[in-house]
Design an enzyme around this catalytic site. Structure first.
Site, mmCIF file in Angstrom:
data_model
loop_
_atom_site.group_PDB
_atom_site.id
_atom_site.type_symbol
_atom_site.label_atom_id
_atom_site.label_comp_id
_atom_site.label_asym_id
_atom_site.label_seq_id
_atom_site.Cartn_x
_atom_site.Cartn_y
_atom_site.Cartn_z
ATOM 1 N N LYS B 119 0.824 -1.209 0.000
ATOM 2 C CA LYS B 119 0.000 0.000 0.000
ATOM 3 C C LYS B 119 0.858 1.258 0.000
ATOM 4 O O LYS B 119 0.481 2.259 -0.604
ATOM 5 C CB LYS B 119 -0.931 -0.007 1.211
ATOM 6 C CG LYS B 119 -2.044 -1.035 1.043
ATOM 7 C CD LYS B 119 -3.086 -0.944 2.124
ATOM 8 C CE LYS B 119 -4.090 -2.061 1.969
ATOM 9 N NZ LYS B 119 -5.111 -2.068 2.994
ATOM 10 N N GLU B 203 -3.734 7.500 7.738
ATOM 11 C CA GLU B 203 -4.473 8.352 6.809
ATOM 12 C C GLU B 203 -5.539 9.133 7.555
ATOM 13 O O GLU B 203 -6.033 8.684 8.590
ATOM 14 C CB GLU B 203 -5.212 7.478 5.778
ATOM 15 C CG GLU B 203 -4.392 7.007 4.642
ATOM 16 C CD GLU B 203 -5.223 6.175 3.670
ATOM 17 O OE1 GLU B 203 -4.673 5.847 2.639
ATOM 18 O OE2 GLU B 203 -6.386 5.862 3.947
ATOM 19 N N HIS B 238 -14.859 -3.897 7.342
ATOM 20 C CA HIS B 238 -14.038 -3.640 6.156
ATOM 21 C C HIS B 238 -14.084 -4.772 5.134
ATOM 22 O O HIS B 238 -13.279 -4.801 4.212
ATOM 23 C CB HIS B 238 -12.583 -3.334 6.533
ATOM 24 C CG HIS B 238 -12.461 -2.255 7.575
ATOM 25 N ND1 HIS B 238 -12.774 -0.939 7.320
ATOM 26 C CD2 HIS B 238 -12.113 -2.304 8.884
ATOM 27 C CE1 HIS B 238 -12.599 -0.235 8.424
ATOM 28 N NE2 HIS B 238 -12.207 -1.027 9.388
ATOM 29 N N ARG B 295 -5.632 -8.270 -9.450
ATOM 30 C CA ARG B 295 -6.209 -9.588 -9.750
ATOM 31 C C ARG B 295 -7.652 -9.425 -10.180
ATOM 32 O O ARG B 295 -8.188 -8.335 -10.121
ATOM 33 C CB ARG B 295 -6.189 -10.447 -8.483
ATOM 34 C CG ARG B 295 -6.915 -9.733 -7.352
ATOM 35 C CD ARG B 295 -6.983 -10.552 -6.088
ATOM 36 N NE ARG B 295 -7.101 -9.707 -4.920
ATOM 37 C CZ ARG B 295 -8.229 -9.189 -4.441
ATOM 38 N NH1 ARG B 295 -9.365 -9.414 -5.056
ATOM 39 N NH2 ARG B 295 -8.237 -8.437 -3.372
#
Lengths: 167, 501
Positions: B119, B203, B238, B295
């Site tokens: 990430k 973040e 999530h 993917r």
């Protein structure tokens, strides 16, 4: 024949009688539910799948263990004769004392969080089981003392298997 | 360069393995399944042309053993390996090993996977591609003190995330400085346990964001197109639960801006094959880059339904070195599609997973319904893998039609023997907020916190009682051993009843 059931906290008595020969589980039935008559057309389509027509309204009924599924609604039921139902209801109130914590699903024991003799609070975690990439902590149903641990880390348990007993 | 693929080894299991096998067969490509001990009787094995045992049930000893899988591919003469999703699908070392062994990896090159797989490096790539992203640290944090500094700069609330993460592991929302240090430690240790790396970044937390992602297709001739978006805002912890295409809040202009940003990122990383760029979108239509999935994804069918394209076919053609079959301006979106992930879990009991034997299966059908499934009656769902049983996809001319079709199909769908989340979907799809598309990534948690409303058309209790009584009568065993085999069940039951009295 007469069937006694426990459904949604209610005791039901269902009499099934064939109205035109055949047997009491298929074809036109004269049912009496808790004393009230009900005309039903029943057809067993295959094991666990039943079609009922009542007053022209069709119900697709499926059997899943001790649950009937009709139109996506699940209703748990228990069949027994009246005496054993009464006996069980009587026993329900006396569920104090030792309580076994059972596995809600099959899985592998990854952690045991208590030892025999430990005092635990209600909702305190006792054992962690892993199934399908998820870990689930099983909690004590009551405050008390751990009197037995029936599993060890690495054990595979089946659904309903006893893990820990809290007294 | 054109290369012919004649045989594909599918390095996966469950519905995605079957999905890929079907796509190969339609193109006249032979298929090879691999299986663990728990999956000998699995549907993907039954549908493949060839099947080979990998090893014991745990994924680490079977589906994650790239060396074994590659050795089988070479032994049986498979030209290519399709990794599906999960397992080895985003493993750059495996993609590289395939290349060295002269076996085509149906996915992006290892180098592109490396850039986009972490990430933190993906966020740096996003900056280079001038992609808007959520304010925060670009590189992993060295310590909780550094986290405090960054958080003070961008303002609370903030979100800590594992750099190598996925599936919601290693994520913590933090509302103030007091909780940051402990959340940092927890997220980092969870990340280390789950992904082998404790690297965590931070973040700004966007208020009530929607999760919207762009599906990409890129060939090795420098062409890259986007196939519209999917909205995946209905999530639990999530994890996506319902996905739809298109999003109810994305207009043509926003779609174009998000799509072009995603294409820039893919081209800058040398990306080839199917990929997805995930964004958070706020109430003012600002979009922020989250990550790229290198993917084919679980939710790809909703894109297939609204574009009319077969993404697995496209993947295979791209892997054979062919150029994309259409240009961006030829991509047409039509209608609306919704997907429900059917899981072996019990929403009424803390979402406990429910492996076990499927004793009864009634599958939905009819107009606009697609079921990508890996189960059959008599199959035992193993406890070793993800609990996903199938994906149910409904298509309609518009969003309301698709939702109503899905509700109808869910009413038809019965999986007996184990518990599933079908009832949860019925609840969500009847919910007014969902139907009005008033959703964000916190929507499902709020719905679950509300008491459940009763259904309007409940089956009469007497009918339930009669059905239960008939099933009971059919199951009542004969008690007396003298009962003849030709006696009716009714007589046996009557006798048994008499004996009990």
């Amino acid at each position: 024949m007469t069937v006694w059931l426990q459904i949604g906290g209610r005791r039901r008595r269902v009499e099934l009688r064939s109205s035109e020969g055949g047997d009491a589980t298929s074809g036109a039935l004269a049912c009496v539910v808790d004393g009230m008559p009900l005309a039903v057309e029943a057809r067993l389509l295959r094991a666990g799948v039943l079609s009922l027509i009542v007053d022209g309204r069709q119900y697709r009924c499926l059997l899943d263990g001790d649950v009937v599924i009709i139109d996506g609604q699940r209703s748990a039921f228990e069949a027994a004769d009246p005496r054993s139902l009464q006996a069980r209801q009587g026993a329900g109130a006396a569920a104090e004392g030792a309580r076994a914590v059972k596995a809600p699903m099959p899985g592998r024991v990854v952690r045991v969080l208590v030892n025999v003799g430990d005092q635990v609070e209600a909702q305190q975690g006792l054992v962690v089981i892993e199934a399908m990439k998820m870990q689930n902590e099983l909690k004590s149903p009551k405050a008390g003392k751990v009197v037995r641990i029936a599993v060890a880390v690495g054990d595979t348990v089946l659904a309903g298997g006893v893990l820990v007993v809290v007294e | 360069m054109r290369r012919l693929i004649q045989k594909v080894l599918v390095a996966n299991r469950g519905e995605i393995a079957l999905r890929v096998i079907r796509g190969c067969r339609e193109l006249g490509i032979a298929t090879v399944a691999v299986y663990s001990d728990a999956d000998r009787a699995a549907l993907h094995v039954l549908h493949a042309d060839e099947a080979y045992r990998l090893g014991p049930s745990p994924a680490t000893e079977s589906y994650l053993r790239g060396d074994l899988i590659l050795a089988i591919a070479q032994r049986v003469g498979a030209d290519a390996i399709h990794p599906g999703y999960g397992f080895l699908s985003e493993n750059a070392e495996f993609a590289e090993a395939c290349k060295e062994a002269d076996v085509i990896f149906i996915g992006p090159p290892a180098a592109a996977m490396r850039v986009l797989g972490s990430k933190t490096s993906a966020r740096q790539a996003a900056d280079r591609a001038q992609m808007p992203r959520v304010p925060g640290s670009v590189t992993g944090l060295a310590s909780a003190d550094e986290a405090l500094l960054v958080a003070a700069e961008i303002g609370y609330p903030v979100m800590l995330k594992a750099a190598a993460g996925g599936g919601g592991k290693g994520m913590r929302a933090v509302t103030g400085a007091d909780d940051l240090a402990s959340a940092y430690t927890a997220a980092s240790s969870e990340a280390l346990r789950s992904f082998g790396s404790g690297e965590v970044y931070l973040e700004k937390l966007i208020d009530r964001p929607r999760h919207i992602e762009i599906q990409l297709m890129a060939d090795e001739h420098g062409n890259c197109i986007y196939l519209g978006e999917r909205e995946c805002s209905v999530q639990r912890r999530h994890q996506k639960v319902i996905e739809e295409a298109p999003s109810a809040v994305v207009n043509d202009d926003l779609r174009r801006r998000m799509g072009e940003a995603a294409v820039r990122l893919a081209l800058s990383a040398g990306y080839v094959n199917a990929g997805t760029v995930e964004f958070l979108v706020d109430a003012e239509e600002n979009f922020y880059f989250l990550e790229m999935n290198t993917r084919l994804q679980v939710e790809h069918p909703v894109t297939e339904m609204v574009t009319g394209l077969d993404l697995v076919h496209m993947q295979l053609h791209i892997a054979m070195g062919e150029p994309l079959p259409l240009r961006q301006e030829e991509v047409r979106l039509r209608g609306h599609a919704v997907e429900c992930r059917i899981y072996a879990e019990d929403p009424e009991n803390n979402f406990f997973p429910c492996p076990g034997e499927i004793t009864l299966l009634e599958q939905p059908g009819g107009p606009g319904i697609r079921e990508d499934c890996a189960i059959y009656p008599g199959w035992t769902v193993p406890l070793d893998y993800d609990p996903m049983l199938s994906k149910l996809i409904a298509y309609g001319e518009d969003r309301v039609t698709a939702i109503d079709r899905m509700l109808r199909a869910l009413d038809e769908y019965v999986v007996g023997g184990i518990r599933t989340n079908i009832g949860l979907f019925q609840r969500i799809l009847r919910d007014e907020d969902f139907r009005a598309a008033r959703i964000d990534t916190g929507y499902l948690e709020r719905l679950l916190a509300r008491p459940q409303e009763l259904l309007p058309d409940e089956t009469p209790e007497d009918v339930v009682a009669v059905a239960a009584a008939i099933f009971t009568a059919l199951q009542t065993p004969a008690v007396a051993p003298v009962v003849g085999a030709d006696e009716s069940r009714w007589l046996q039951s009557a006798r048994a009843e008499g004996l009990r009295r």
